[in-house]
Scaffold this motif. Structure first.
Motif, PDB file in Angstrom:
ATOM      1  N   CYS A   1       0.851  -1.384  -0.062  1.00  0.00           N
ATOM      2  CA  CYS A   1      -0.025  -0.026   0.047  1.00  0.00           C
ATOM      3  C   CYS A   1       0.892   1.139  -0.101  1.00  0.00           C
ATOM      4  CB  CYS A   1      -0.846   0.069   1.206  1.00  0.00           C
ATOM      5  SG  CYS A   1      -1.860   1.577   1.556  1.00  0.00           S
ATOM      6  N   ALA A   2       0.754   2.010  -0.955  1.00  0.00           N
ATOM      7  CA  ALA A   2       1.505   3.227  -0.921  1.00  0.00           C
ATOM      8  C   ALA A   2       1.400   4.251   0.379  1.00  0.00           C
ATOM      9  CB  ALA A   2       0.932   4.117  -2.345  1.00  0.00           C
ATOM     10  N   LYS A   3       0.417   4.091   0.931  1.00  0.00           N
ATOM     11  CA  LYS A   3       0.348   4.985   2.331  1.00  0.00           C
ATOM     12  C   LYS A   3       0.781   4.010   3.602  1.00  0.00           C
ATOM     13  CE  LYS A   3      -2.265   8.748   3.026  1.00  0.00           C
ATOM     14  NZ  LYS A   3      -3.599   9.377   3.278  1.00  0.00           N
ATOM     15  N   CYS A   4       0.256   3.063   3.848  1.00  0.00           N
ATOM     16  CA  CYS A   4       0.623   2.421   5.059  1.00  0.00           C
ATOM     17  C   CYS A   4       1.546   1.283   4.973  1.00  0.00           C
ATOM     18  CB  CYS A   4      -0.745   1.823   5.787  1.00  0.00           C
ATOM     19  SG  CYS A   4      -1.292   0.655   4.921  1.00  0.00           S
ATOM     20  N   LEU A   5       1.895   0.891   3.566  1.00  0.00           N
ATOM     21  CA  LEU A   5       3.203  -0.095   3.277  1.00  0.00           C
ATOM     22  C   LEU A   5       2.564  -1.291   3.666  1.00  0.00           C
ATOM     23  CD1 LEU A   5       6.206   2.079   4.256  1.00  0.00           C
ATOM     24  CD2 LEU A   5       5.063   2.252   2.209  1.00  0.00           C
ATOM     25  N   HIS A   6       1.297  -1.490   3.928  1.00  0.00           N
ATOM     26  CA  HIS A   6       1.056  -2.956   4.348  1.00  0.00           C
ATOM     27  C   HIS A   6       1.103  -3.866   2.887  1.00  0.00           C
ATOM     28  CE1 HIS A   6      -1.460  -5.785   6.359  1.00  0.00           C
ATOM     29  NE2 HIS A   6      -1.974  -6.162   5.176  1.00  0.00           N
ATOM     30  N   PRO A   7       1.781  -4.896   3.288  1.00  0.00           N
ATOM     31  CA  PRO A   7       1.910  -6.075   1.860  1.00  0.00           C
ATOM     32  C   PRO A   7       0.479  -6.345   1.606  1.00  0.00           C
ATOM     33  CG  PRO A   7       2.645  -6.940   3.916  1.00  0.00           C
ATOM     34  CD  PRO A   7       2.368  -5.701   4.264  1.00  0.00           C
ATOM     35  N   LEU A   8       0.337  -6.340   0.047  1.00  0.00           N
ATOM     36  CA  LEU A   8      -0.825  -6.695  -0.667  1.00  0.00           C
ATOM     37  C   LEU A   8      -0.976  -7.679  -1.402  1.00  0.00           C
ATOM     38  CD1 LEU A   8      -1.864  -2.815  -1.138  1.00  0.00           C
ATOM     39  CD2 LEU A   8      -2.979  -4.514   0.509  1.00  0.00           C
ATOM     40  N   ALA A   9       0.259  -8.304  -1.642  1.00  0.00           N
ATOM     41  CA  ALA A   9       0.306  -9.355  -2.735  1.00  0.00           C
ATOM     42  C   ALA A   9      -0.674 -10.308  -2.570  1.00  0.00           C
ATOM     43  CB  ALA A   9       1.817 -10.005  -2.472  1.00  0.00           C
ATOM     44  N   ASN A  10      -1.173 -10.680  -1.175  1.00  0.00           N
ATOM     45  CA  ASN A  10      -2.246 -11.685  -1.086  1.00  0.00           C
ATOM     46  C   ASN A  10      -3.322 -10.953  -0.631  1.00  0.00           C
ATOM     47  OD1 ASN A  10      -0.266 -14.044  -1.682  1.00  0.00           O
ATOM     48  ND2 ASN A  10       0.599 -13.494   0.215  1.00  0.00           N
ATOM     49  N   GLU A  11      -3.431  -9.876  -0.787  1.00  0.00           N
ATOM     50  CA  GLU A  11      -4.862  -9.096  -0.463  1.00  0.00           C
ATOM     51  C   GLU A  11      -5.494  -8.337  -1.494  1.00  0.00           C
ATOM     52  OE1 GLU A  11      -4.730  -7.251   3.270  1.00  0.00           O
ATOM     53  OE2 GLU A  11      -2.837  -8.628   4.157  1.00  0.00           O
ATOM     54  N   THR A  12      -6.908  -7.974  -1.185  1.00  0.00           N
ATOM     55  CA  THR A  12      -7.463  -7.070  -2.094  1.00  0.00           C
ATOM     56  C   THR A  12      -6.689  -5.745  -1.922  1.00  0.00           C
ATOM     57  OG1 THR A  12      -9.227  -8.335  -1.627  1.00  0.00           O
ATOM     58  CG2 THR A  12      -9.765  -6.508  -2.574  1.00  0.00           C
ATOM     59  N   PHE A  13      -6.755  -5.186  -3.170  1.00  0.00           N
ATOM     60  CA  PHE A  13      -6.107  -4.035  -3.173  1.00  0.00           C
ATOM     61  C   PHE A  13      -6.916  -3.110  -3.973  1.00  0.00           C
ATOM     62  CE2 PHE A  13      -4.251  -4.063  -7.403  1.00  0.00           C
ATOM     63  CZ  PHE A  13      -4.099  -5.285  -7.779  1.00  0.00           C
ATOM     64  N   VAL A  14      -6.562  -1.663  -4.210  1.00  0.00           N
ATOM     65  CA  VAL A  14      -7.301  -0.603  -4.949  1.00  0.00           C
ATOM     66  C   VAL A  14      -6.196  -0.154  -5.766  1.00  0.00           C
ATOM     67  CG1 VAL A  14      -8.872   1.189  -5.194  1.00  0.00           C
ATOM     68  CG2 VAL A  14      -9.182  -0.592  -3.351  1.00  0.00           C
ATOM     69  N   SER A  15      -6.506   0.029  -7.013  1.00  0.00           N
ATOM     70  CA  SER A  15      -5.352   0.694  -7.898  1.00  0.00           C
ATOM     71  C   SER A  15      -5.881   2.122  -8.218  1.00  0.00           C
ATOM     72  CB  SER A  15      -5.137  -0.033  -9.067  1.00  0.00           C
ATOM     73  OG  SER A  15      -4.726   0.809 -10.055  1.00  0.00           O
ATOM     74  N   LYS A  16      -5.010   3.198  -7.778  1.00  0.00           N
ATOM     75  CA  LYS A  16      -5.702   4.600  -7.963  1.00  0.00           C
ATOM     76  C   LYS A  16      -4.578   5.392  -8.701  1.00  0.00           C
ATOM     77  CE  LYS A  16      -8.088   7.356  -5.659  1.00  0.00           C
ATOM     78  NZ  LYS A  16      -8.707   8.174  -4.388  1.00  0.00           N
ATOM     79  N   GLU A  17      -4.804   5.931  -9.774  1.00  0.00           N
ATOM     80  CA  GLU A  17      -3.816   6.909 -10.438  1.00  0.00           C
ATOM     81  C   GLU A  17      -2.520   6.229 -10.179  1.00  0.00           C
ATOM     82  OE1 GLU A  17      -4.340  10.370  -7.662  1.00  0.00           O
ATOM     83  OE2 GLU A  17      -6.463  10.501  -8.690  1.00  0.00           O
ATOM     84  N   SER A  18      -2.213   4.894 -10.799  1.00  0.00           N
ATOM     85  CA  SER A  18      -1.085   4.292 -10.978  1.00  0.00           C
ATOM     86  C   SER A  18      -0.331   3.834  -9.440  1.00  0.00           C
ATOM     87  CB  SER A  18       0.032   4.787 -11.768  1.00  0.00           C
ATOM     88  OG  SER A  18       0.726   5.757 -11.092  1.00  0.00           O
ATOM     89  N   LYS A  19      -1.217   4.130  -8.462  1.00  0.00           N
ATOM     90  CA  LYS A  19      -0.704   3.793  -7.246  1.00  0.00           C
ATOM     91  C   LYS A  19      -1.522   2.683  -6.688  1.00  0.00           C
ATOM     92  CE  LYS A  19       1.692   7.943  -5.515  1.00  0.00           C
ATOM     93  NZ  LYS A  19       1.312   9.387  -4.770  1.00  0.00           N
ATOM     94  N   ILE A  20      -0.934   1.788  -5.576  1.00  0.00           N
ATOM     95  CA  ILE A  20      -1.606   0.749  -4.958  1.00  0.00           C
ATOM     96  C   ILE A  20      -2.043   1.082  -3.783  1.00  0.00           C
ATOM     97  CG2 ILE A  20      -1.579  -1.837  -4.433  1.00  0.00           C
ATOM     98  CD1 ILE A  20      -1.461  -1.054  -7.511  1.00  0.00           C
ATOM     99  N   PHE A  21      -3.337   0.912  -3.073  1.00  0.00           N
ATOM    100  CA  PHE A  21      -3.648   1.263  -1.796  1.00  0.00           C
ATOM    101  C   PHE A  21      -4.333  -0.050  -1.102  1.00  0.00           C
ATOM    102  CE2 PHE A  21      -3.535   5.438  -4.028  1.00  0.00           C
ATOM    103  CZ  PHE A  21      -3.086   5.972  -3.242  1.00  0.00           C
ATOM    104  N   CYS A  22      -4.239  -0.200  -0.076  1.00  0.00           N
ATOM    105  CA  CYS A  22      -5.208  -1.245   0.550  1.00  0.00           C
ATOM    106  C   CYS A  22      -6.585  -0.720   0.852  1.00  0.00           C
ATOM    107  CB  CYS A  22      -4.677  -1.430   1.967  1.00  0.00           C
ATOM    108  SG  CYS A  22      -4.837  -0.130   3.258  1.00  0.00           S
ATOM    109  N   ASN A  23      -7.539  -1.379   1.167  1.00  0.00           N
ATOM    110  CA  ASN A  23      -8.951  -0.999   1.368  1.00  0.00           C
ATOM    111  C   ASN A  23      -9.161   0.153   2.548  1.00  0.00           C
ATOM    112  OD1 ASN A  23     -10.607  -2.080  -0.721  1.00  0.00           O
ATOM    113  ND2 ASN A  23     -10.871  -3.897   0.261  1.00  0.00           N
TER     114      ASN A  23
END
Ligand SMILES: [Zn+2]
Ligand SMILES: [Zn+2]
Ligand SMILES: [Zn+2]
Ligand SMILES: [Zn+2]
Ligand SMILES: [Zn+2]
Ligand SMILES: [Zn+2]
Length: 210
Positions: free
Chosen positions: A84-106
């Protein structure tokens, strides 16, 4: 839009070479060593990193044959770099949201999208009761009287510039006082039109961002 991880390209295979093959690039013998087979060629792990590996968009290093790769919309990450671009939580095995070419956790994306409370400046997230007045939002409990700090919420109040006063405080502060007994006129006489009109807020409960 929530998306699930896509595993890396399966266009190459990693194995241990049993036969007498040399690396397609550096010609090093591969027999008994780990090698990568890609597009019909066999190559050593070093050459794979050099010539074949995808580059991680996060750390800009090649994603070696030994690393786990995450692939999303033609971009590649080491699985440990997919965070996650914000909290750095690893998202390889989780649902994520892609926004403006960045990846975020829910969680972070909900916070990003949420309106901020004018009282505590925190996000109003799903489930929070909130009130709105003239396009500004507060948590219901953050909408308080500027003088006595009591929660106004959806009750009556009087706006005064940037401030809001509960009915009681408004009366003590701003009501006309009787010249004789100095008591405030609790209720303005009918022939004396009240200058300040009470405001009302619109209450709602925040919902999940779509
Ligand atoms: Zn090689
Ligand atoms: Zn990386
Ligand atoms: Zn996050
Ligand atoms: Zn608040
Ligand atoms: Zn008050
Ligand atoms: Zn009087």
């Amino acid at each position: 839009m929530a998306s699930h991880r896509h595993s890396g390209p399966s266009s190459y295979r990693v194995g241990t070479m049993a036969e007498k093959f040399d690396c397609h690039y550096c010609r090093d013998p591969l027999q008994g060593k780990k090698y990568v087979e890609k597009d019909g060629h066999n190559c050593c792990l070093k050459c794979f990193d050099k010539f074949c590996a995808n580059t991680c968009v996060e750390c800009r290093k090649p994603i070696g044959a030994d690393s786990k790769e995450v692939h999303y919309k033609n971009r590649y990450w080491h699985d440990t770099c997919f965070r996650c671009a914000k909290c750095l939580h690893p998202l390889a095995n989780e649902t994520f949201v892609s926004k403006e070419s960045k990846i975020f956790c829910n969680k972070c994306v909900t916070r990003e999208d949420s309106p901020k409370c004018k009282g505590c400046f925190k996000a109003i997230v799903a489930g929070d009761q909130n009130v709105e007045y003239k396009g500004t939002v507060w948590h219901k409990d953050c909408f308080t009287c500027s003088s006595c700090k009591q929660v106004i919420g959806t009750g009556s109040f009087f706006p005064k510039g940037e401030d809001f006063y509960c009915v009681t405080c408004h009366e003590t502060k701003f009501a006309k006082h009787c010249v004789k007994c100095k008591k405030g006129l609790v209720k303005a006489p009918v022939w004396w039109p009240m200058k300040d009109n009470p405001g009302t807020t619109t209450a709602s409960t925040a919902k999940n961002a779509p």
